[in-house]
Every structure is written in structure tokens, then in C-alpha cells.
Design an enzyme around this catalytic site. Sequence first.
Site, PDB file in Angstrom:
ATOM      1  N   ASP A 175     -11.164   2.572   3.679  1.00 24.33           N
ATOM      2  CA  ASP A 175     -11.742   1.320   3.516  1.00 24.33           C
ATOM      3  C   ASP A 175     -12.786   1.461   3.054  1.00 24.33           C
ATOM      4  O   ASP A 175     -13.080  -0.289   2.197  1.00 24.33           O
ATOM      5  CB  ASP A 175     -10.811   0.793   4.644  1.00 24.33           C
ATOM      6  CG  ASP A 175      -9.378  -0.004   4.324  1.00 24.33           C
ATOM      7  OD1 ASP A 175      -9.202  -0.559   3.160  1.00 24.33           O
ATOM      8  OD2 ASP A 175      -8.938  -0.537   5.713  1.00 24.33           O
ATOM      9  N   GLN A 220      -4.677  -1.220   9.120  1.00 26.84           N
ATOM     10  CA  GLN A 220      -4.938  -2.721   8.970  1.00 26.84           C
ATOM     11  C   GLN A 220      -4.963  -3.852   9.259  1.00 26.84           C
ATOM     12  O   GLN A 220      -4.776  -3.500  10.694  1.00 26.84           O
ATOM     13  CB  GLN A 220      -2.986  -3.535   8.476  1.00 26.84           C
ATOM     14  CG  GLN A 220      -2.508  -4.966   7.980  1.00 26.84           C
ATOM     15  CD  GLN A 220      -3.498  -4.484   5.803  1.00 26.84           C
ATOM     16  OE1 GLN A 220      -3.695  -3.399   5.856  1.00 26.84           O
ATOM     17  NE2 GLN A 220      -3.874  -5.413   6.008  1.00 26.84           N
ATOM     18  N   LYS A 238       0.562  -1.201   0.111  1.00 31.98           N
ATOM     19  CA  LYS A 238       0.015  -0.095  -0.079  1.00 31.98           C
ATOM     20  C   LYS A 238       0.661   1.129   0.543  1.00 31.98           C
ATOM     21  O   LYS A 238       0.471   2.341  -0.801  1.00 31.98           O
ATOM     22  CB  LYS A 238      -0.610   0.014   1.237  1.00 31.98           C
ATOM     23  CG  LYS A 238      -2.084  -0.935   1.364  1.00 31.98           C
ATOM     24  CD  LYS A 238      -2.914  -1.114   2.709  1.00 31.98           C
ATOM     25  CE  LYS A 238      -3.426  -2.522   2.149  1.00 31.98           C
ATOM     26  NZ  LYS A 238      -5.036  -3.270   2.925  1.00 31.98           N
TER      27      LYS A 238
END
Length: 279
Positions: free
Chosen positions: A119, A96, A52
Site C-alpha cells: 500500500d 484494508q 483486490k
Amino acid sequence: MAQIIDGKKISAEIKEELKEQVAQLKKDGIEGTLAVIQVGDDPASSVYVRNKKKACEYIGIGSKSYELPETTTQTELLDLIADLNQDDAVNGILVQLPVPAHIDEKTIINAISPAKDVDGFHPESVGALTIGQKGFVSCTPAGIIELLKRSNVEIDGKNCVIIGRSNIVGKPMALLMLRENATVTITHSHTQNLKEICSRADILIAAVGKKEFITGEYIKENAVVIDVGIHRDENNKLSGDVKYDEAEPKASMITPVPGGVGPMTIAMLMHNCVEAMIR
Ligand code: GUN
């Protein structure tokens, strides 16, 4: 023989488009930064986080990395999120998952400002998707829509069967396919006659989490098959939720594993980060 839907190629195209868009935004004085938080050192999470950050660098946005020890308390994590919510230099915040067991995942997701929820996991983002309002969309299902559209798959009026009902993939996937006017069936571990239901799908999306669970018998002749699963065997060989060798001869189009859905997730995360910059 099925046409391969090349996620690697399509994700590269998307990242290229985003890179140009970011360069233009920079000319207009708009900069972007994604904050990436990892708690603990789960090896798979470390790989995702690294990729990422690399993608941010590639498209030209900044990334701030917070690698916190496994012993981090929920309060400490919430304090960091509160700081990042307030920080005008940060447009996107990503924690995460999974977080360690002593931290409540829902509490963490709810703490991220919906304006920075790249997200798309916050209840407000999910609610917006449900009623067709603007908001961040979970990256893997958004990536699947891009794969289908950029491969010229007709979705309108088609029978779409989704196997799996997770908050990250199955549920948002169903809402997105509905938005594209598909007739959507969500199936899961309690579904009866799964094979029969799947074998009627024009578009079959497998997010089962079981290696090669979807055999040839589940696939309708000329179906489009999307495989969300990724499993690594003892020899490091990757495979999906779909038994590729059996599905491929029946399908009209199919995503491979690796190189199908996987690369799209990060491309769509970058899309959401650019969206956050614009907003
Ligand atoms: N863990 C597995 N997939 C994801 C994802 O898409 N986002 C985050 N934050 N964590 C994950």
C-alpha cells in the site's frame, strides 16, 4: 471539448502487462502471494477487498484472505501481521482501512514490514518517496502519474495544484509531481483564495472529498483535470469531486467518475505486488 482520460482502458493495459510479467517470473520459479486483511464487515471495504483478490487472480498471483470479526483486538491483529511478516510465501500485506475505532491505524501501518508494504503507507515507504529513494508508492497517486504519462500529458515545468492533503493521496501526489518536475501547490480546507489558486493550474488534481465541489470557475482554460473523488447518491449514481458538466468544456483532458482514477488504484496495487515479488 475535453479528451477523456480512460482509466478503465489504461488500467486494463497495465494489468495485461503485469500478467505477462508474472507469467515470466513463474517460469523463473518466482511466485507471489498477497495477504489481504479486513477487520469487520464494512460493505464498501468488502467490495474493495473482493476486487483486490479478483485482480490478484487475474494477473496470476495468489491471495490469502483474512476476514476478521469487528471484535478483533489490536494485539490479535498485530500478531497476525507479525506472522505474515515472517512468512516467506507472502510478499505483500494489506490491511484494508478503515480499521474499527478500538484499533490504532498508525500502529497497524507501522507493524507491516516495509518490504511487504504494497500500500506504500509505512513511514519508511513515505520517507523513501520524500527523498527520492526506492520504495512502495501509495497506489492512487501512483495511478494518477500513470494516467498522465500514458495520456502523454507533459508534467515537467507545469503548474500543478492538488486539493487535499491526506497521507494516502494529497501528500504523496505532491511528492510524485515534484519528482516529475512540476511546480506543486497543495491546498486544503484552510487555504485562502482557493478558486483563484486552482484557476492557475495547468494540472488540477481534486481530492477534496466533497461531491462536485470543483465547479467550472476553478478550472483554467485547457487544464488537465484529475478527479479523485467518488460519491454515490440516493439513486446509486456516482459522481466525483469535480462538477463534470462545467469542467469538461474548459478542460483539455479530464478523468470521468466512474472509470477514471478509481480503476488505477487496484492496477497499481498489482504493480506493487509484482515489485514485491521481484525484490
Ligand atoms: N481504504 C481506502 N483506500 C485504501 C487503500 O488504498 N488501501 C487500504 N489498505 N485501505 C484503503
